[in-house]
Design a protein around this motif. Structure first.
Motif, PDB file in Angstrom:
ATOM      1  N   ARG A  75      14.039  38.409  42.000  1.00 52.03           N
ATOM      2  CA  ARG A  75      14.072  38.716  43.275  1.00 52.03           C
ATOM      3  C   ARG A  75      13.094  37.519  44.098  1.00 52.03           C
ATOM      4  O   ARG A  75      12.336  37.222  43.617  1.00 52.03           O
ATOM      5  CB  ARG A  75      13.610  40.143  43.800  1.00 52.03           C
ATOM      6  CG  ARG A  75      12.327  40.474  43.260  1.00 52.03           C
ATOM      7  CD  ARG A  75      12.022  41.809  43.310  1.00 52.03           C
ATOM      8  NE  ARG A  75      11.797  42.564  44.574  1.00 52.03           N
ATOM      9  CZ  ARG A  75      10.729  42.601  45.190  1.00 52.03           C
ATOM     10  NH1 ARG A  75       9.650  42.727  44.470  1.00 52.03           N
ATOM     11  NH2 ARG A  75      10.514  43.230  46.233  1.00 52.03           N
ATOM     12  N   CYS A  76      13.255  37.366  45.380  1.00 51.30           N
ATOM     13  CA  CYS A  76      12.617  36.681  46.263  1.00 51.30           C
ATOM     14  C   CYS A  76      11.704  37.283  46.913  1.00 51.30           C
ATOM     15  O   CYS A  76      12.208  38.144  47.689  1.00 51.30           O
ATOM     16  CB  CYS A  76      13.703  35.576  47.254  1.00 51.30           C
ATOM     17  SG  CYS A  76      12.671  34.789  48.501  1.00 51.30           S
ATOM     18  N   THR A  77      10.531  37.207  46.888  1.00 51.77           N
ATOM     19  CA  THR A  77       9.404  37.962  47.391  1.00 51.77           C
ATOM     20  C   THR A  77       8.985  37.200  49.150  1.00 51.77           C
ATOM     21  O   THR A  77       8.285  38.057  49.491  1.00 51.77           O
ATOM     22  CB  THR A  77       8.255  38.153  46.635  1.00 51.77           C
ATOM     23  OG1 THR A  77       7.769  37.168  46.001  1.00 51.77           O
ATOM     24  CG2 THR A  77       8.500  39.142  45.636  1.00 51.77           C
ATOM     25  N   LYS A  78       9.330  36.202  48.934  1.00 56.10           N
ATOM     26  CA  LYS A  78       8.755  35.298  50.320  1.00 56.10           C
ATOM     27  C   LYS A  78       9.713  34.008  50.357  1.00 56.10           C
ATOM     28  O   LYS A  78      10.096  33.417  49.602  1.00 56.10           O
ATOM     29  CB  LYS A  78       7.399  34.830  49.946  1.00 56.10           C
ATOM     30  CG  LYS A  78       6.743  34.263  51.170  1.00 56.10           C
ATOM     31  CD  LYS A  78       5.430  33.933  51.122  1.00 56.10           C
ATOM     32  CE  LYS A  78       4.729  33.154  52.398  1.00 56.10           C
ATOM     33  NZ  LYS A  78       3.306  32.789  52.247  1.00 56.10           N
ATOM     34  N   GLY A  79      10.345  34.014  51.666  1.00 60.76           N
ATOM     35  CA  GLY A  79      11.020  32.777  51.919  1.00 60.76           C
ATOM     36  C   GLY A  79      12.463  33.096  51.618  1.00 60.76           C
ATOM     37  O   GLY A  79      13.064  34.090  51.746  1.00 60.76           O
ATOM     38  N   ALA A  80      13.208  31.773  51.108  1.00 56.40           N
ATOM     39  CA  ALA A  80      14.424  32.059  50.675  1.00 56.40           C
ATOM     40  C   ALA A  80      14.932  31.145  49.627  1.00 56.40           C
ATOM     41  O   ALA A  80      14.305  30.040  49.333  1.00 56.40           O
ATOM     42  CB  ALA A  80      15.333  31.855  51.697  1.00 56.40           C
ATOM     43  N   LEU A  81      15.800  31.564  48.516  1.00 56.51           N
ATOM     44  CA  LEU A  81      16.213  30.862  47.392  1.00 56.51           C
ATOM     45  C   LEU A  81      17.528  30.903  47.098  1.00 56.51           C
ATOM     46  O   LEU A  81      18.357  31.830  47.563  1.00 56.51           O
ATOM     47  CB  LEU A  81      15.672  31.437  46.105  1.00 56.51           C
ATOM     48  CG  LEU A  81      14.065  31.798  46.252  1.00 56.51           C
ATOM     49  CD1 LEU A  81      13.642  32.473  44.854  1.00 56.51           C
ATOM     50  CD2 LEU A  81      13.278  30.326  46.099  1.00 56.51           C
TER      51      LEU A  81
END
Length: 176
Positions: A75-81
């Motif tokens: 999961r992405c915890t900050k920003g964007a992927l």
């Protein structure tokens, strides 16, 4: 949680179900009982995170082999992927196919990656972070990779010149 199996058997996109009020929201990101209902591995032995200072950083495509294959919950915890998983199970009808999923801190989407997949991601914003659980301990010597632009797999990344580690750009072309 809402489980959506992808075209790659055993790989899931997991969306959270937010319960909110004026303070914000609460949501579960993992439940062993729900994983069991969906026949997903819920035994995780290690949690990892990666902070990426710059947009257009690409990490991958990584996997472990020879008895150290891992299940990942990402999961992405900050920003964007842009998260990419590639089926490298030689006996799979979807061998060589991949999916890409945008995961962000806002959508809180997760990707469940079964054993037999290579995994990588591209940061879409500066200061993006990824957190993931793995079912096996990191095993030096069993770590492998596929070059992000390998001509055999033809992954359609939305970038021409990503920021790469030397290791990630030096993987040889895949050979059957």
């Amino acid at each position: 949680m809402i489980y959506t199996e992808t075209k790659l058997k055993g790989a899931y996109i997991i969306d959270i179900e937010k319960r909110g009020d004026n303070r914000g929201f609460f949501a579960r990101t993992f439940c062993a009982n729900e994983f069991k209902k969906h026949n997903l591995n819920s035994k995780f032995v290690q949690g990892n995170m990666s902070h990426n200072a710059n947009k257009n950083t690409l990490r991958g495509m990584h996997y472990q082999s020879d008895g150290a294959e891992e299940v990942k919950l990402v999961r992405c915890t900050k920003g964007a992927l842009l998260d990419v998983i590639l089926d490298i199970r030689k006996d799979s009808p979807t061998f060589g196919q991949y999916i890409s999923v945008e995961i962000t801190e806002e959508n809180a989407r997760q990707v469940y990656i079964p054993k037999g997949f290579a995994h990588g991601f591209l940061t879409l914003k500066n200061n993006s972070e990824i957190a993931y659980l793995v079912s096996e301990f990191y095993t030096p010597g069993k770590e492998n990779g596929i070059r992000w632009d390998d001509p055999f797999f033809k992954i359609d990344w939305p970038i021409i010149n990503p920021i790469l580690s030397d290791k990630d750009q030096d993987y040889p072309d895949y050979t059957k």
